[in-house]
Every structure is written in C-alpha cells, then in structure tokens.
Write an enzyme that holds these catalytic residues in place. Structure first.
Site, PDB file in Angstrom:
ATOM      1  N   CYS A  84       0.835  -1.203   0.000  1.00 24.59           N
ATOM      2  CA  CYS A  84       0.000   0.000   0.000  1.00 24.59           C
ATOM      3  C   CYS A  84       0.876   1.262   0.000  1.00 24.59           C
ATOM      4  CB  CYS A  84      -1.014  -0.043   1.134  1.00 24.59           C
ATOM      5  SG  CYS A  84      -2.465   0.928   0.744  1.00 24.59           S
ATOM      6  N   HIS A 108      -3.657  -5.120   0.500  1.00 26.61           N
ATOM      7  CA  HIS A 108      -3.100  -5.664   1.747  1.00 26.61           C
ATOM      8  C   HIS A 108      -3.151  -7.189   1.739  1.00 26.61           C
ATOM      9  CE1 HIS A 108      -2.605  -1.866   3.929  1.00 26.61           C
ATOM     10  NE2 HIS A 108      -3.626  -1.455   3.185  1.00 26.61           N
ATOM     11  N   GLU A 132      -1.568  -9.195   3.460  1.00 24.61           N
ATOM     12  CA  GLU A 132      -1.398  -9.771   4.806  1.00 24.61           C
ATOM     13  C   GLU A 132      -2.726 -10.197   5.430  1.00 24.61           C
ATOM     14  OE1 GLU A 132      -0.996  -6.610   3.970  1.00 24.61           O
ATOM     15  OE2 GLU A 132      -1.509  -5.203   5.582  1.00 24.61           O
TER      16      GLU A 132
HETATM   17  N1  GLN Z   1      -2.080   6.782   2.576  1.00 27.82           N
HETATM   18  C1  GLN Z   1      -2.162   5.998   1.391  1.00 27.82           C
HETATM   19  C2  GLN Z   1      -3.515   6.105   0.710  1.00 27.82           C
HETATM   20  O1  GLN Z   1      -4.456   6.536   1.288  1.00 27.82           O
HETATM   21  C3  GLN Z   1      -1.842   4.537   1.681  1.00 27.82           C
HETATM   22  C4  GLN Z   1      -2.868   3.854   2.520  1.00 27.82           C
HETATM   23  C5  GLN Z   1      -2.371   2.569   3.138  1.00 27.82           C
HETATM   24  O2  GLN Z   1      -1.180   2.284   3.167  1.00 27.82           O
HETATM   25  N2  GLN Z   1      -3.270   1.779   3.656  1.00 27.82           N
HETATM   26  O3  GLN Z   1      -3.643   5.747  -0.425  1.00 27.82           O
END
Ligand code: GLN
Length: 554
Positions: A383, A509, A511
């Site tokens: 992310c 994600h 994970e």
């Molecule tokens: N801050 C980034 C976004 O909003 C990444 C979000 C995250 O890592 N969950 O896209």
C-alpha cells in the site's frame, strides 16, 4: 432443526490477556470437531469502527472482504477458523447507538422513552442472534475490554439476558483472567481472579469456565482455591500459560487441558475428538526450522507490537512454507532518517515497507527502498510502501527530485501518486476509502503471476491514493513494470522491477488473507527470495574467506 449454541468470552483483571487469540483457538478446536462456527467481537468503545483511530491507540485496523474496518482480533479469527466474517462480526458501542438512534428518528419506538435497557440491550442481542441459524452450531461472541469498565456494562447485561431468551443450556460463559506471579512471595495470586469473577456474578453472570493466563504452572492447590471462590468445578479451571515459540501453540495446549471436551459436554454437543494432524505438523515446522532469514519491517509504528500485526503473522506464514524462521527486525523510519539505511539495513535479507497515512516517516521509507533497490535486496512494498517505491523510482531513477504523492505535497510538479477520482469529493473520514476485496488481473510472466499461479486475484484494499497513470509510460520505459491492474485497467495494483531479484509493490493488503495453513503466495515468494539472498551472500562470504586464506597461504 439445529439449535445454535452460544459461547460468550469475557475478560477480567487486565486488558491484553489474549482474549482474541483464545476465542480464535476455541473456534478452531470446535471446527476441528466438525462443528460449524461463527465468530464475532463487541468493542465497547464509542467510535463507530477503529478505522479512524491511531495505531498507537488501537493497533492495526483489520479489513474484511466486505470492506468493513474492524478490530485486529478478527485477524486471529480468520487465521485460525473458517468462520465467514462480515460487517456483522464486529460491533462497537458507536454502531449499536447509531442503530438505536436511527430507529428512534424513524419513529420505530412508537413514543417510548428510549433507554439502555431494553433498547440498547435489544440491539446488542439482535446482533448476536443475527449470526445464529440452521447451518450454525456455535456462535462465539467475544466482549472486548475488561469486566468493570463502564462501557462494557450494556454488553454484559445483554449477554446475561440472552441466556434467558434462548435457554441457559444453550449458552456458555467463559471468563479469561490473569493469575499473576509475585516474585517476592514466590506465589501465584488468585485474588484478582476472585474479584473479577465476583464482579461478573454481581451483574448476574456465573462463568462456566475460567481460563487463567499465567506465566507459571497453575498447581492443584491454586486451581482448587479458584474453583471454590469462583463457584466452578475444578475441571473448569483451565490454565493458559505463556507460549515459548508461537501463538499457534495455544489451541493445542488448551486442548491438552481438556477445554474443548468440556465445552462440547457442557453444551450437549456430540462430536468426535478434534482432527489436529496438520496443526501438529505446522508446529513441528515452527519448532524445527531448517533455515533462518532476517527481514526488516520499516514503519513509523515499529515500536508498537500490534500496529503491523497481520504483516508479522503473514511473514511467519511465509517462513513456515519455506521451513524458515523469519527474524523480524522492526525498524523505525525515523531511525533510518537519523542514522542512514546502510547502518540499519546492511545485514538484512529482505526489506518490507508496510502501509500508512501521512507524511511522517516518508523520507525514511524512501531511503530504505532505495537501499533495497540499489543493493538488490528483496523488497516488498504494501500500500503506502508500494506508493513510496514509485516515488523513490521517480526521484532516483528518472531524476524527478520533487516527485511525490499529493497526499504529502499538493503542489508537486510530478504527482506520481494522486488521489483516486472517486475520492475527490469525499470529506468524511470514516469508512470512505476504497475498501475491501476487489479483483485484479495479473500480467502473465510477472513475478507476481509466478507466485500466485493464476490470472485473477481478489485482494483487500484500504486507500485513497493510487499510481498516477499519466506517468506510467515514463516509469515503465525506465524499468518499472506493471504486474497487475484492476479489470478496467484504470488502477495499477502491482508494480515490480523485473531486473531486480525480487522487488514487488502492491496497492492492496495481502497480509489480511494469509493463514498459517494457507500462507499468502506473495509472502511465500518474498521469504523464498530473502532466503536465496542469504544463501548466496553466505556462499559469497565463504568463497571470499577461502580465497583470502588461500592468498595468505601463498
Ligand atoms: N495513505 C495511502 C492512501 O491513502 C496509503 C494507505 C495505506 O497504506 N493503507 O492511499
């Protein structure tokens, strides 16, 4: 017709006793007896969900397929059991009240005064009953917090009433407590447990089973004392000792203490003994790893054990698949900013940069990624970690010094990461990101496709920003590759550097979808790459040592 049975898990004395882990272990043992189980958690805080809370307050926010942002204990539920989890699996006081107030505004209560009993407790009971059904043998409901908290009271009152509604014989109350060891007296102390059970009994709940967390073995004397003072038979006082190797030992040790046997007997469920062969094999691998790797997780909440919980777990799963013990180095981004990547990351076999929000720590992440890219150390960006990898590439490979995400610099001349279109007019913070499971199409031949061995994947998201496709041609011309996109090709979901041994960044994600019994393919691939690096560096070291010895000898 099947009658659903209910297990309620409460906690006393202190928080962080591992109620989630214990509930998940009970769920696993019951499933392994052939029962169909549903799991849920009530969190007594007022926030509607943990999505708006700082990781310092709450640890990780665990995202489900349906996009709900939930408590991290649901991660344990998913890793241990097959219970399908949805929005109905995690309720907070905020959500319960939101429901009650919505109904009041609609006039549902027909002029009544709306009160905690019965209106709030009814709403809580409805949330419990919602999980029961013809195809469900057991619903396990965990009550967050500790007995005695003001916020917990309506929940405890509701579970007390619940047994009246469905019959006491269909409900089981399990209370998790702490039996502390006092070094000065060289004794285990049972008084806190007595007090905590006393408080439960005051509100009308007599626990059926006590699970006692302890660092020392609980002797027959202590068990007898707890049984007597807490009004339970001795067999219902179950020891749960701290585990040496892994949290995955918990179910087996509870089974050895007879917990699942007692539960099914008390609930009148006739089932065979649990089938645990694969779990025993899992523990054998965990206890006897053949290899070891060291992986740095570089984040701004490195000091917080729970902030990247599922990532740490998924790394362990990747390790299990490779018969490798993963030594996780939790490295603070600010430390990298202060001391440099070289000093902190030279010895590691892999570098992972997790998700996050806000500008703090970004420089450290970018330094870590540059180090991984230039030194050809396996890298996994998740992310925000993926977004930082794109920024790093734009800055240091394309030479666009001011490249950035508009999350951190709205005026950047190179907004390589920008807000998604659907996010432009969003002002509310809670539950408004791109959330939950979405499909992505893999590019054949990519490293990611090699790991997944399929063409379409479903992964969970939680973000507002994305790779700005305007810059895609420039980025790919310089060696960054797209390995997956959304089916309409509008969103880039995975990037890679094909000329690097293992450099993968994912917008989602992974994970959240890894289990010890089904490790996530990208974590398996990442740990394998880290292991390959360790082995080749080791070999190189040996050859260099041998040649210098030869040199000295000549
Ligand atoms: N801050 C980034 C976004 O909003 C990444 C979000 C995250 O890592 N969950 O896209």
């Amino acid at each position: 017709m099947r009658r659903t049975k209910h297990i309620f898990v409460t906690g006393g004395v202190v928080s962080s006793l591992g109620k989630g882990l214990t509930s998940a272990s009970i769920g696993l043992l019951l499933e392994r007896r052939g029962l169909s189980v549903r799991m849920q958690k009530f969190d007594p805080y007022i926030n509607v969900d943990p999505g708006t809370m700082s990781p310092y307050q709450h640890g990780e926010v665990y995202v489900l397929d349906d996009g709900s942002e939930t408590d991290l204990d649901l991660g344990h539920y998913e890793r241990f059991t097959n219970s399908p989890l949805t929005r109905d699996s995690n309720w907070t006081t905020g959500q319960i009240y939101q429901e009650v107030i919505r109904k009041e505004r609609q006039g549902v209560f027909l002029g009544q005064t709306v009160q905690v009993i019965p209106h709030v407790t009814n709403e809580i009971k409805a949330a419990i009953a919602k999980l029961a059904g013809n195809d469900v043998d057991v619903v396990i409901t965990e009550i967050g917090g500790t007995v005695g908290d003001i916020e917990s009271q309506p929940f405890l009152e509701a579970i007390r009433q619940f047994a009246l509604d469905v019959g006491k014989e269909n409900c089981l109350y399990i209370h998790l407590t702490l039996v502390p060891y006092l070094r000065a007296a060289d004794e285990l102390k049972t008084k806190p447990t007595q007090h905590s059970v006393g408080q439960l009994r005051q509100i009308g709940i007599q626990p059926d089973i006590l699970i006692c967390r302890t660092e020392k073995p609980l002797g027959p004397e202590e068990r007898a004392k707890i049984a007597l003072f807490c009004n339970v038979p001795v067999e219902a006082v179950i020891e749960e000792r701290d585990k040496e190797f892994s949290i995955y030992e918990v179910p087996l040790s509870l089974m050895e203490r007879g917990l699942d046997e007692l539960i099914v007997r008390r609930l009148g469920l006739r089932t065979p003994k649990p089938q645990m062969d694969d779990w025993i094999e899992l523990l054998r691998i965990i206890r006897n790893p053949e290899h070891e790797v060291s992986i740095a997780v570089v984040g701004k909440y490195a000091e917080h054990r729970d902030a990247y919980k599922s990532i740490y777990e998924a790394l362990d799963h990747g390790g299990i698949a490779n018969r490798t013990q993963v030594q996780i180095q939790r490295i603070h981004t600010q430390l990298i900013e202060r001391e440099g990547a070289e000093r902190l990351l030279s010895g590691v076999d892999g570098i992972l940069v997790p998700g996050g929000f806000g500008e703090r720590g970004i420089q450290g992440k970018i330094q870590a990624i540059r180090f991984a890219r230039e030194r050809r150390i396996p890298f996994f960006g998740i992310c925000l970690g993926m977004q930082c990898a794109v920024i790093e590439f734009a800055r240091n490979v394309l030479g666009w010094r001011e490249a950035n995400s508009t999350e951190f610099d709205r005026e950047t001349p190179y907004p390589v990461i920008c807000l998604m279109d659907e996010q432009r007019n969003v002002t509310d913070k809670g539950g408004t990101m791109r959330l939950g499971a979405k499909p992505a199409v893999l590019v054949p031949g990519s490293r990611a496709a090699e790991c997944y061995r399929t063409d379409v994947i479903w992964e969970r998201h939680r973000h507002r920003y994305e790779l700005n496709t305007q810059y895609l041609d420039a980025l790919t011309a310089s060696g960054l590759a797209v390995a997956a996109t959304s089916p309409d090709r509008k969103l880039v979901e995975i990037v890679e550097i094909p000329s690097h041994p293992w450099f993968v960044g994912v917008q989602f994600h992974p994970e959240f979808k890894s289990k010890p019994t089904a490790p996530h393919p990208l974590f398996v691939g990442f740990v394998r790459a880290a292991l390959a690096r360790r082995q080749s560096v080791g070999k190189r070291g040996e050859t260099e040592a041998a040649s210098s010895v030869a040199h000295l000898a000549s």
